[in-house]
Design an enzyme around this catalytic site. Structure first.
Site, PDB file in Angstrom:
ATOM      1  N   ASP A  15       0.750  -1.643  -0.341  1.00 49.95           N
ATOM      2  CA  ASP A  15      -0.181  -0.145  -0.227  1.00 49.95           C
ATOM      3  C   ASP A  15       0.822   0.731   0.240  1.00 49.95           C
ATOM      4  OD1 ASP A  15      -2.248   1.547  -0.324  1.00 49.95           O
ATOM      5  OD2 ASP A  15      -2.347   1.458   2.203  1.00 49.95           O
ATOM      6  N   GLY A  16       0.394   2.347  -0.417  1.00 49.84           N
ATOM      7  CA  GLY A  16       0.760   3.442  -0.186  1.00 49.84           C
ATOM      8  C   GLY A  16       1.523   3.872  -2.202  1.00 49.84           C
ATOM      9  N   GLY A  18       0.087   5.575  -4.061  1.00 53.69           N
ATOM     10  CA  GLY A  18      -0.524   6.943  -5.089  1.00 53.69           C
ATOM     11  C   GLY A  18       0.125   7.959  -3.837  1.00 53.69           C
ATOM     12  N   ARG A  19       0.050   7.348  -2.592  1.00 56.82           N
ATOM     13  CA  ARG A  19       0.726   9.138  -2.113  1.00 56.82           C
ATOM     14  C   ARG A  19       2.329   9.239  -1.967  1.00 56.82           C
ATOM     15  NH1 ARG A  19      -0.833   6.222   3.442  1.00 56.82           N
ATOM     16  NH2 ARG A  19      -1.673   4.901   1.551  1.00 56.82           N
ATOM     17  N   TRP A  20       3.110   7.773  -2.311  1.00 56.31           N
ATOM     18  CA  TRP A  20       4.262   7.969  -3.232  1.00 56.31           C
ATOM     19  C   TRP A  20       4.564   9.019  -4.339  1.00 56.31           C
ATOM     20  CZ3 TRP A  20       6.789   6.398  -7.415  1.00 56.31           C
ATOM     21  CH2 TRP A  20       8.058   6.401  -7.127  1.00 56.31           C
ATOM     22  N   ARG A  28      -0.678   9.372  -9.843  1.00 53.90           N
ATOM     23  CA  ARG A  28      -0.613   9.179  -8.981  1.00 53.90           C
ATOM     24  C   ARG A  28      -0.450   6.674  -9.286  1.00 53.90           C
ATOM     25  NH1 ARG A  28      -3.950   7.524  -4.813  1.00 53.90           N
ATOM     26  NH2 ARG A  28      -4.093   5.896  -5.392  1.00 53.90           N
ATOM     27  N   HIS A  32       2.505   3.352  -9.165  1.00 53.35           N
ATOM     28  CA  HIS A  32       2.102   2.069  -9.447  1.00 53.35           C
ATOM     29  C   HIS A  32       2.961   1.364 -10.110  1.00 53.35           C
ATOM     30  CE1 HIS A  32      -1.377   2.181  -7.374  1.00 53.35           C
ATOM     31  NE2 HIS A  32      -2.361   2.969  -8.299  1.00 53.35           N
ATOM     32  N   LEU A 126      10.021 -20.901  -4.871  1.00 57.08           N
ATOM     33  CA  LEU A 126       9.711 -20.008  -4.302  1.00 57.08           C
ATOM     34  C   LEU A 126       8.287 -20.205  -4.471  1.00 57.08           C
ATOM     35  CD1 LEU A 126       8.822 -17.535  -2.206  1.00 57.08           C
ATOM     36  CD2 LEU A 126       9.538 -16.311  -4.097  1.00 57.08           C
ATOM     37  N   ARG A 181       2.396  -4.798   6.225  1.00 57.36           N
ATOM     38  CA  ARG A 181       1.170  -4.129   5.307  1.00 57.36           C
ATOM     39  C   ARG A 181       1.924  -2.152   5.319  1.00 57.36           C
ATOM     40  NH1 ARG A 181      -5.227  -2.808   4.391  1.00 57.36           N
ATOM     41  NH2 ARG A 181      -4.627  -0.671   3.395  1.00 57.36           N
TER      42      ARG A 181
HETATM   43  C1  FPP Z   1      -1.906   0.109  -3.285  1.00 53.08           C
HETATM   44  O1  FPP Z   1      -1.694   1.474  -3.432  1.00 53.08           O
HETATM   45  C2  FPP Z   1      -1.684  -0.090  -4.801  1.00 53.08           C
HETATM   46  C3  FPP Z   1      -2.411  -0.983  -5.706  1.00 53.08           C
HETATM   47  C4  FPP Z   1      -4.034  -0.722  -5.839  1.00 53.08           C
HETATM   48  C5  FPP Z   1      -2.065  -1.735  -6.998  1.00 53.08           C
HETATM   49  C6  FPP Z   1      -0.274  -1.938  -6.413  1.00 53.08           C
HETATM   50  C7  FPP Z   1      -0.262  -2.686  -7.940  1.00 53.08           C
HETATM   51  C8  FPP Z   1       1.159  -3.129  -8.203  1.00 53.08           C
HETATM   52  C9  FPP Z   1       2.419  -3.237  -7.755  1.00 53.08           C
HETATM   53  C10 FPP Z   1       1.579  -3.786  -9.604  1.00 53.08           C
HETATM   54  C11 FPP Z   1       1.759  -5.165  -9.104  1.00 53.08           C
HETATM   55  C12 FPP Z   1       2.214  -5.510 -10.927  1.00 53.08           C
HETATM   56  C13 FPP Z   1       2.953  -7.809 -10.377  1.00 53.08           C
HETATM   57  C14 FPP Z   1       3.540  -7.902 -11.375  1.00 53.08           C
HETATM   58  C15 FPP Z   1       2.858  -8.168  -8.665  1.00 53.08           C
HETATM   59  P1  FPP Z   1      -2.985   2.918  -3.340  1.00 53.08           P
HETATM   60  O2  FPP Z   1      -2.451   2.779  -4.922  1.00 53.08           O
HETATM   61  O3  FPP Z   1      -4.166   2.405  -2.564  1.00 53.08           O
HETATM   62  O4  FPP Z   1      -1.979   3.890  -2.817  1.00 53.08           O
HETATM   63  P2  FPP Z   1      -2.337   5.314  -1.677  1.00 53.08           P
HETATM   64  O5  FPP Z   1      -3.006   4.027  -0.712  1.00 53.08           O
HETATM   65  O6  FPP Z   1      -1.281   5.777  -1.524  1.00 53.08           O
HETATM   66  O7  FPP Z   1      -3.793   5.671  -2.491  1.00 53.08           O
END
Ligand code: FPP
Length: 248
Positions: A15-16, A18-20, A28, A32, A126, A181
């Site tokens: 998680d995080g 978008g904020r990053w 945002r 990802h 793994l 998390r």
């Molecule tokens: C949460 O951060 C992250 C997601 C909803 C998407 C995560 C997806 C990836 C990292 C791609 C994965 C790909 C592979 C192949 C493993 P958020 O958007 O909720 O962040 P925020 O809380 O800061 O808004």
């Protein structure tokens, strides 16, 4: 003294993102992109840390209701990352297993998922579960329906329950020892609700795109310092209690 064991099954709520990205002054979705790179680096880090199963929460059923541009971006990124990394994952002995409701995906996405799962199916180093369009309640519901399908007049409730439990353990083969998390929130967000019953929880403020081997090792150290009792009491506490009871 007995050496404390490392987690065998690690689960991560990434998680995080978008904020990053916002902190960097970027859109945002760029979070990802960076998040996917960190996911790949983390998978590799797990291979060198005696972890045998890793479950990553990449997209929840609830995330699918976000702005369609963002959802499409994540799906595209997921497919591109799998295609780009499949050979390396395979060569590193990683078995890829995608969890979640697949009906939402088009044939192109399904083809890539099947291809990567098939390519890596025999790998043993793994087991990597990527939860994509997944929720814990969805998984429990699916297992329930599977059990009902195999249940007829001649099967008793115990057999139906066994089928239900077997279905839950089929795709995720062990319960996580440790859940990390990132992003500062302290909740499960519908992730692996059945399997996390006795999992140790580790929450960090670190935003997923900034997650590093250092944070991973810190979480593992914290895990090793925990006393896991699974509802039981420690042998020495048990002996002390017994002594007191017998003395009275
Ligand atoms: C949460 O951060 C992250 C997601 C909803 C998407 C995560 C997806 C990836 C990292 C791609 C994965 C790909 C592979 C192949 C493993 P958020 O958007 O909720 O962040 P925020 O809380 O800061 O808004």
């Amino acid at each position: 003294m007995q050496k404390k064991r490392s987690p065998k099954h690690l689960a991560i709520i990434m998680d995080g993102n978008g904020r990053w990205a916002r902190q960097q002054g970027m859109d945002r979705v760029r979070g990802h992109t960076q998040g996917a790179e960190v996911a790949i680096a983390t998978i590799e880090a797990c291979v060198t840390r005696e972890i045998s199963e890793l479950t990553l929460y990449a997209l929840s059923v609830e995330n699918m209701n976000r702005d369609q541009r963002e959802v499409s971006f994540i799906i595209k990124l997921f497919v591109e990352t799998l295609l780009k990394e499949k050979t390396r994952l395979h060569e590193n002995g990683i078995r890829v297993n995608i969890l979640g409701e697949r009906k939402a995906f088009d044939s192109g996405v399904l083809q890539v998922i099947n291809e990567v799962e098939h390519l890596t199916a025999k790998n043993k180093k793994l087991k990597l579960n990527i939860a994509f369009n997944y929720s814990g309640r969805w998984q429990i519901k699916e297992a329930f329906f599977r059990a009902i399908e195999t249940h007829d007049e001649s099967t008793c409730a115990i057999q139906a329950y066994d089928a239900f439990e077997k279905s839950l353990g089929k795709v995720i083969t062990s319960d996580p020892d440790l859940l990390i998390r990132t992003g500062g929130e302290m909740r499960l967000s519908n992730f692996m609700l059945w399997h996390l019953a006795y999992t140790e929880l580790f929450f960090t403020e670190v935003l997923w795109p900034s997650f590093s081997e250092e944070t991973l090792d810190h979480a593992i150290q914290v895990f090793k310092s925990r006393d896991r009792r699974f509802g039981q009491i420690k042998d020495d506490v048990y002996i002390e209690t017994k002594k007191k009871i017998t003395a009275t």
